[in-house]
Motif scaffolding. Structure first.
Motif, short mmCIF file in Angstrom:
data_model
loop_
_atom_site.label_atom_id
_atom_site.label_comp_id
_atom_site.label_asym_id
_atom_site.label_seq_id
_atom_site.Cartn_x
_atom_site.Cartn_y
_atom_site.Cartn_z
N LEU A 114 0.82 -1.21 0.00
CA LEU A 114 0.00 0.00 0.00
C LEU A 114 0.85 1.26 0.00
CD1 LEU A 114 -2.90 -1.02 2.42
CD2 LEU A 114 -2.72 -1.28 -0.06
N ASP A 115 1.96 1.24 0.72
CA ASP A 115 2.86 2.40 0.71
C ASP A 115 3.40 2.66 -0.69
OD1 ASP A 115 2.49 2.81 3.40
OD2 ASP A 115 4.34 1.80 4.02
N SER A 116 3.69 1.58 -1.44
CA SER A 116 4.23 1.75 -2.80
C SER A 116 3.18 2.33 -3.74
CB SER A 116 4.76 0.42 -3.34
OG SER A 116 3.71 -0.46 -3.73
N ILE A 117 1.91 2.04 -3.50
CA ILE A 117 0.84 2.61 -4.33
C ILE A 117 0.61 4.08 -3.97
CG2 ILE A 117 -1.59 2.44 -4.98
CD1 ILE A 117 -1.41 -0.58 -4.36
N LEU A 118 0.57 4.38 -2.68
CA LEU A 118 0.35 5.76 -2.25
C LEU A 118 1.51 6.68 -2.64
CD1 LEU A 118 -1.18 5.10 1.28
CD2 LEU A 118 -2.38 5.86 -0.78
N ALA A 119 2.69 6.09 -2.85
CA ALA A 119 3.87 6.88 -3.20
C ALA A 119 4.00 7.10 -4.70
CB ALA A 119 5.13 6.19 -2.67
N GLN A 120 3.03 6.69 -5.50
CA GLN A 120 3.12 6.85 -6.95
C GLN A 120 3.27 8.32 -7.33
OE1 GLN A 120 3.01 4.31 -9.58
NE2 GLN A 120 3.68 3.28 -7.70
N THR A 121 4.14 8.57 -8.31
CA THR A 121 4.35 9.93 -8.78
C THR A 121 3.11 10.47 -9.51
OG1 THR A 121 5.41 9.02 -10.76
CG2 THR A 121 6.85 9.72 -8.95
N HIS A 122 2.33 9.57 -10.09
CA HIS A 122 1.02 9.99 -10.63
C HIS A 122 0.04 9.97 -9.46
CE1 HIS A 122 -2.15 10.50 -13.66
NE2 HIS A 122 -2.87 9.75 -12.83
N ARG A 123 -0.48 11.13 -9.08
CA ARG A 123 -1.24 11.25 -7.86
C ARG A 123 -2.75 11.11 -8.05
NH1 ARG A 123 1.43 10.47 -3.62
NH2 ARG A 123 0.03 11.80 -2.41
N ASP A 124 -3.24 11.22 -9.28
CA ASP A 124 -4.68 11.22 -9.53
C ASP A 124 -5.21 9.79 -9.53
OD1 ASP A 124 -7.23 11.96 -10.15
OD2 ASP A 124 -6.81 12.61 -12.19
N LEU A 125 -5.33 9.23 -8.33
CA LEU A 125 -5.69 7.83 -8.15
C LEU A 125 -6.87 7.66 -7.22
CD1 LEU A 125 -2.15 6.36 -7.21
CD2 LEU A 125 -3.12 6.51 -9.51
N GLU A 126 -7.55 6.51 -7.35
CA GLU A 126 -8.34 5.96 -6.26
C GLU A 126 -7.81 4.55 -6.04
OE1 GLU A 126 -12.49 5.32 -6.87
OE2 GLU A 126 -12.24 4.15 -8.71
N ILE A 127 -7.68 4.16 -4.79
CA ILE A 127 -7.16 2.83 -4.43
C ILE A 127 -8.29 2.05 -3.78
CG2 ILE A 127 -5.47 1.53 -3.12
CD1 ILE A 127 -4.63 5.09 -3.71
N LEU A 128 -8.74 1.01 -4.46
CA LEU A 128 -9.85 0.19 -3.98
C LEU A 128 -9.29 -1.08 -3.34
CD1 LEU A 128 -12.08 0.57 -7.15
CD2 LEU A 128 -12.48 1.65 -4.94
N LEU A 129 -9.39 -1.15 -2.01
CA LEU A 129 -8.92 -2.31 -1.27
C LEU A 129 -10.12 -3.21 -0.99
CD1 LEU A 129 -6.59 -0.47 1.29
CD2 LEU A 129 -6.06 -1.25 -1.04
N VAL A 130 -10.11 -4.39 -1.60
CA VAL A 130 -11.24 -5.32 -1.43
C VAL A 130 -10.82 -6.38 -0.42
CG1 VAL A 130 -12.91 -6.81 -2.58
CG2 VAL A 130 -11.87 -4.89 -3.84
N ASP A 131 -11.29 -6.20 0.82
CA ASP A 131 -10.98 -7.15 1.89
C ASP A 131 -11.86 -8.39 1.70
OD1 ASP A 131 -10.36 -8.46 4.27
OD2 ASP A 131 -11.85 -7.32 5.40
N ASP A 132 -11.23 -9.47 1.27
CA ASP A 132 -11.96 -10.69 0.90
C ASP A 132 -12.09 -11.62 2.11
OD1 ASP A 132 -13.28 -12.35 -0.99
OD2 ASP A 132 -11.45 -13.53 -1.26
N GLY A 133 -12.69 -11.11 3.18
CA GLY A 133 -12.92 -11.94 4.36
C GLY A 133 -11.67 -12.29 5.13
N SER A 134 -10.71 -11.37 5.23
CA SER A 134 -9.46 -11.64 5.95
C SER A 134 -9.73 -11.96 7.41
CB SER A 134 -8.52 -10.45 5.84
OG SER A 134 -8.13 -10.21 4.51
N THR A 135 -8.91 -12.84 7.98
CA THR A 135 -9.05 -13.22 9.40
C THR A 135 -7.80 -12.87 10.21
OG1 THR A 135 -8.23 -15.46 8.90
CG2 THR A 135 -10.62 -15.12 8.84
N ASP A 136 -6.83 -12.19 9.58
CA ASP A 136 -5.58 -11.90 10.28
C ASP A 136 -5.40 -10.43 10.61
OD1 ASP A 136 -5.16 -10.83 7.77
OD2 ASP A 136 -3.09 -11.54 7.59
N GLY A 137 -6.46 -9.65 10.49
CA GLY A 137 -6.36 -8.22 10.78
C GLY A 137 -6.06 -7.37 9.56
N SER A 138 -5.96 -7.98 8.38
CA SER A 138 -5.67 -7.20 7.17
C SER A 138 -6.77 -6.19 6.88
CB SER A 138 -5.49 -8.13 5.97
OG SER A 138 -4.34 -8.92 6.09
N GLY A 139 -8.02 -6.56 7.18
CA GLY A 139 -9.13 -5.64 6.96
C GLY A 139 -8.99 -4.37 7.78
#
Length: 323
Positions: free
Chosen positions: A21-46
């Protein structure tokens, strides 16, 4: 409307998720939306995803019950608002200028693809594909799927798509080789594909990932994907690619079918293999590069797999033992 929507399926991504996620947020092209699809994680990723949404307004989190990566990508596609689409796996890393370079390279095209470099679990760089920069038609790009380094062309992550490519098209759900199943359809919709030789996407192979779940499960879905690719190539009139795909299936199927003892392999594995063969059989029978004897074996496997197995056992008994 954001210029690019980046879709990230997240399932028990563990310690690698923040790096991705840090590598995506650090993109030099800033005009983004980042869609994180939490697919039922059980380890706290959500919860990690929710935390990123609080610190950066470009992040949106979609939670769902576990349905697999295809369903997660489809959920992201349905929610995406961007003019362009990119995918990333939650344990991989993007170079800071990946999206900027691909957007500039695409120009008036439909798809821009960058090189991939493998990463070890500790982040040490590994194999990189020897791919040169090219401008290709969709058909020429599809022909690359038969190269020894085909995984570079098959995977969905190392590229930027014009949104229209996914109109009416989604990943098949419950399917492990979802990229193999859809890549040829995407190529057929492209007028112009640009490849970039520089490695900008870094793929990490981790224990417990889908690609590590086991050879047998993957094989059945891959054969099904190849069968569907064969039918599509016939439909589009791509005769050379259809011929080459039919030959690959014909040469691969018997070896894969017989390589596991039946007593140690689930019945579902063989049923799915047989279904994939039946789907591919019309295209195989039309292929000129497959010998008549081999076609007969494949017909027998499709209509009477038990008889084909008995024939194979008989052939092994007839072979003299080596001294």
């Amino acid at each position: 409307m954001p210029r690019i929507s980046v879709i990230v399926p997240v399932y028990n991504a563990g310690r690698y998720l923040p790096i991705c996620l840090d590598s995506i947020l650090a993109q030099t092209h800033r005009d983004l939306e980042i869609l994180l699809v939490d697919d039922g994680s059980t380890d706290g990723s959500g919860a990690v995803c929710d935390g990123y949404a609080k610190i950066d307004g470009r992040v949106r989190v979609l939670h769902q019950e576990n349905r697999g990566p295809s369903a997660a990508r489809n959920r992201g596609l349905d929610a995406a608002a961007g003019e362009y689409i990119a995918f990333a796996d939650a344990d991989d890393v993007l170079a800071p200028d990946m999206l900027e370079i691909l957007l500039e390279a695409m120009g008036e095209g439909d798809l821009a693809v960058c090189n991939i470099q493998r990463l070890s679990q500790t982040g040490k760089p590994g194999e990189c594909c020897p791919i040169g920069g090219e401008v290709l038609t969709g058909r020429a790009f599809a022909e690359k799927l038969l190269l020894p380094q085909a995984w570079f062309y098959v995977t969905v992550m190392n590229r930027l798509y014009r949104r229209e490519l996914f109109r009416g098209l989604r990943f098949p759900e419950g399917f492990i080789h979802e990229d193999e199943a859809i890549v040829c359809q995407l190529a057929a919709r492209c007028r112009r594909v640009v490849t970039v030789s520089r490695p900008l996407y870094f793929y990490r192979k981790t224990p417990g990932s889908i690609m590590e779940l086991g050879f047998r499960i993957q094989t059945t879905d891959k054969l099904t994907a190849l069968s569907r690719r064969l039918a599509l190539c016939r439909e589009l009139g791509w005769s050379e690619l259809a011929e080459a795909t039919a030959v690959r299936i014909a040469h691969t199927f018997p070896a894969l079918y017989y390589c596991f003892p039946r007593e140690n392999t689930t019945q579902m594995y063989f049923l799915r293999m047989e279904a994939a063969l039946k789907e591919a059989l019309p295209g195989i029978l039309r292929a000129r590069g497959i010998r008549f004897r081999q076609k007969c074996l494949l017909i027998l496997l499709a209509i009477c797999p038990g008889g084909a197995r008995r024939l194979e056992k008989w052939k092994k008994k007839k072979k003299p033992e080596a001294f």
